[in-house]
Design a protein around this motif. Structure first.
Motif, PDB file in Angstrom:
ATOM      1  N   LEU A 120       0.824  -1.206   0.000  1.00 37.71           N
ATOM      2  CA  LEU A 120       0.000   0.000   0.000  1.00 37.71           C
ATOM      3  C   LEU A 120       0.861   1.260   0.000  1.00 37.71           C
ATOM      4  O   LEU A 120       0.515   2.261  -0.632  1.00 37.71           O
ATOM      5  N   THR A 121       2.001   1.213   0.671  1.00 37.09           N
ATOM      6  CA  THR A 121       2.924   2.347   0.674  1.00 37.09           C
ATOM      7  C   THR A 121       3.463   2.598  -0.736  1.00 37.09           C
ATOM      8  O   THR A 121       3.547   3.754  -1.180  1.00 37.09           O
ATOM      9  N   LEU A 122       3.800   1.525  -1.444  1.00 35.88           N
ATOM     10  CA  LEU A 122       4.266   1.684  -2.834  1.00 35.88           C
ATOM     11  C   LEU A 122       3.165   2.291  -3.704  1.00 35.88           C
ATOM     12  O   LEU A 122       3.440   3.144  -4.555  1.00 35.88           O
ATOM     13  N   GLU A 123       1.951   1.847  -3.497  1.00 33.41           N
ATOM     14  CA  GLU A 123       0.817   2.374  -4.268  1.00 33.41           C
ATOM     15  C   GLU A 123       0.618   3.866  -3.979  1.00 33.41           C
ATOM     16  O   GLU A 123       0.392   4.660  -4.893  1.00 33.41           O
ATOM     17  N   LEU A 124       0.721   4.249  -2.713  1.00 37.23           N
ATOM     18  CA  LEU A 124       0.580   5.662  -2.353  1.00 37.23           C
ATOM     19  C   LEU A 124       1.725   6.494  -2.921  1.00 37.23           C
ATOM     20  O   LEU A 124       1.514   7.616  -3.385  1.00 37.23           O
ATOM     21  N   ASN A 125       2.936   5.947  -2.890  1.00 40.19           N
ATOM     22  CA  ASN A 125       4.079   6.661  -3.467  1.00 40.19           C
ATOM     23  C   ASN A 125       3.882   6.871  -4.966  1.00 40.19           C
ATOM     24  O   ASN A 125       4.204   7.934  -5.498  1.00 40.19           O
ATOM     25  N   ASP A 126       3.361   5.862  -5.652  1.00 40.89           N
ATOM     26  CA  ASP A 126       3.088   5.970  -7.080  1.00 40.89           C
ATOM     27  C   ASP A 126       2.031   7.038  -7.345  1.00 40.89           C
ATOM     28  O   ASP A 126       2.149   7.824  -8.279  1.00 40.89           O
ATOM     29  N   LEU A 127       1.018   7.070  -6.506  1.00 39.74           N
ATOM     30  CA  LEU A 127      -0.044   8.070  -6.644  1.00 39.74           C
ATOM     31  C   LEU A 127       0.504   9.476  -6.429  1.00 39.74           C
ATOM     32  O   LEU A 127       0.198  10.397  -7.193  1.00 39.74           O
ATOM     33  N   GLU A 128       1.337   9.636  -5.407  1.00 40.79           N
ATOM     34  CA  GLU A 128       1.925  10.940  -5.146  1.00 40.79           C
ATOM     35  C   GLU A 128       2.856  11.366  -6.275  1.00 40.79           C
ATOM     36  O   GLU A 128       2.900  12.541  -6.662  1.00 40.79           O
ATOM     37  N   GLY A 129       3.604  10.402  -6.831  1.00 40.17           N
ATOM     38  CA  GLY A 129       4.481  10.700  -7.969  1.00 40.17           C
ATOM     39  C   GLY A 129       3.696  11.144  -9.179  1.00 40.17           C
ATOM     40  O   GLY A 129       4.083  12.063  -9.899  1.00 40.17           O
ATOM     41  N   ALA A 130       2.555  10.532  -9.416  1.00 36.02           N
ATOM     42  CA  ALA A 130       1.707  10.900 -10.548  1.00 36.02           C
ATOM     43  C   ALA A 130       1.123  12.294 -10.347  1.00 36.02           C
ATOM     44  O   ALA A 130       1.020  13.078 -11.300  1.00 36.02           O
ATOM     45  N   GLU A 131       0.762  12.616  -9.132  1.00 31.52           N
ATOM     46  CA  GLU A 131       0.228  13.959  -8.839  1.00 31.52           C
ATOM     47  C   GLU A 131       1.287  15.028  -9.049  1.00 31.52           C
ATOM     48  O   GLU A 131       1.023  16.089  -9.583  1.00 31.52           O
ATOM     49  N   GLU A 132       2.531  14.741  -8.635  1.00 29.74           N
ATOM     50  CA  GLU A 132       3.606  15.716  -8.791  1.00 29.74           C
ATOM     51  C   GLU A 132       3.955  15.918 -10.264  1.00 29.74           C
ATOM     52  O   GLU A 132       4.313  17.013 -10.672  1.00 29.74           O
ATOM     53  N   GLN A 133       3.840  14.859 -11.068  1.00 31.79           N
ATOM     54  CA  GLN A 133       4.121  14.999 -12.496  1.00 31.79           C
ATOM     55  C   GLN A 133       3.061  15.829 -13.198  1.00 31.79           C
ATOM     56  O   GLN A 133       3.352  16.511 -14.168  1.00 31.79           O
ATOM     57  N   GLN A 134       1.826  15.796 -12.715  1.00 28.40           N
ATOM     58  CA  GLN A 134       0.745  16.559 -13.323  1.00 28.40           C
ATOM     59  C   GLN A 134       0.846  18.052 -13.003  1.00 28.40           C
ATOM     60  O   GLN A 134       0.323  18.881 -13.724  1.00 28.40           O
ATOM     61  N   LYS A 135       1.547  18.385 -11.918  1.00 31.22           N
ATOM     62  CA  LYS A 135       1.650  19.787 -11.523  1.00 31.22           C
ATOM     63  C   LYS A 135       2.606  20.535 -12.356  1.00 31.22           C
ATOM     64  O   LYS A 135       3.345  20.568 -13.053  1.00 31.22           O
TER      65      LYS A 135
END
Length: 135
Positions: A120-135
């Motif tokens: 779940l931590t890896l999944e959250l890290n991936d989600l946060e990485g995707a959000e940062e790339q969209q910014k």
């Protein structure tokens, strides 16, 4: 220490609930695996493949958790039978062995939960990485 028929009998409700919880984890994991398999078939994502490998490990752990839990329950039943037959010393050893099996099952459950949290931590890290790339 005096061991009576009721002592191993006290573990029946706890073991039954524990096995039910293990079965629920197994069923939710099976559903998740089926969903990820379909997702991987369409995306061929490296992250999804890694999650599937993680789930394979968790599946083996859950199988072993269930096996040791069932063996512990079997040991309690055997202990009750041995005590009923009048072999108190053997009954104590069988009960002690069933408690050891239960501890192994619980240890495997703890390891499976740790792996689950890491996934779940890896999944959250991936989600946060995707959000940062969209910014």
């Amino acid at each position: 220490m005096e061991l009576t028929l009721t002592t191993p009998g006290l573990l029946f409700p706890a073991l039954s609930l524990l096995l039910l919880a293990y079965t629920n984890r197994f069923l939710s994991l099976a559903s998740l695996i089926r969903g990820l398999k379909d997702r991987y078939a369409t995306t061929h994502s490296h992250l999804v493949y890694g999650q599937i490998q993680n789930l394979r490990t968790r599946l083996v752990l859950i199988r072993n958790m269930q096996a040791f839990g069932i063996a512990s329950l079997f040991g309690c039943v055997l202990c009750m039978f041995v005590l009923f037959a009048g072999y108190n010393t053997i009954g104590k050893y069988v009960f002690g062995f069933s408690l050891i099996l239960l501890m192994i099952s619980l240890g495997l459950a703890l390891r499976e939960i740790q792996i689950s949290v890491n996934a779940l931590t890896l999944e959250l890290n991936d989600l946060e990485g995707a959000e940062e790339q969209q910014k």
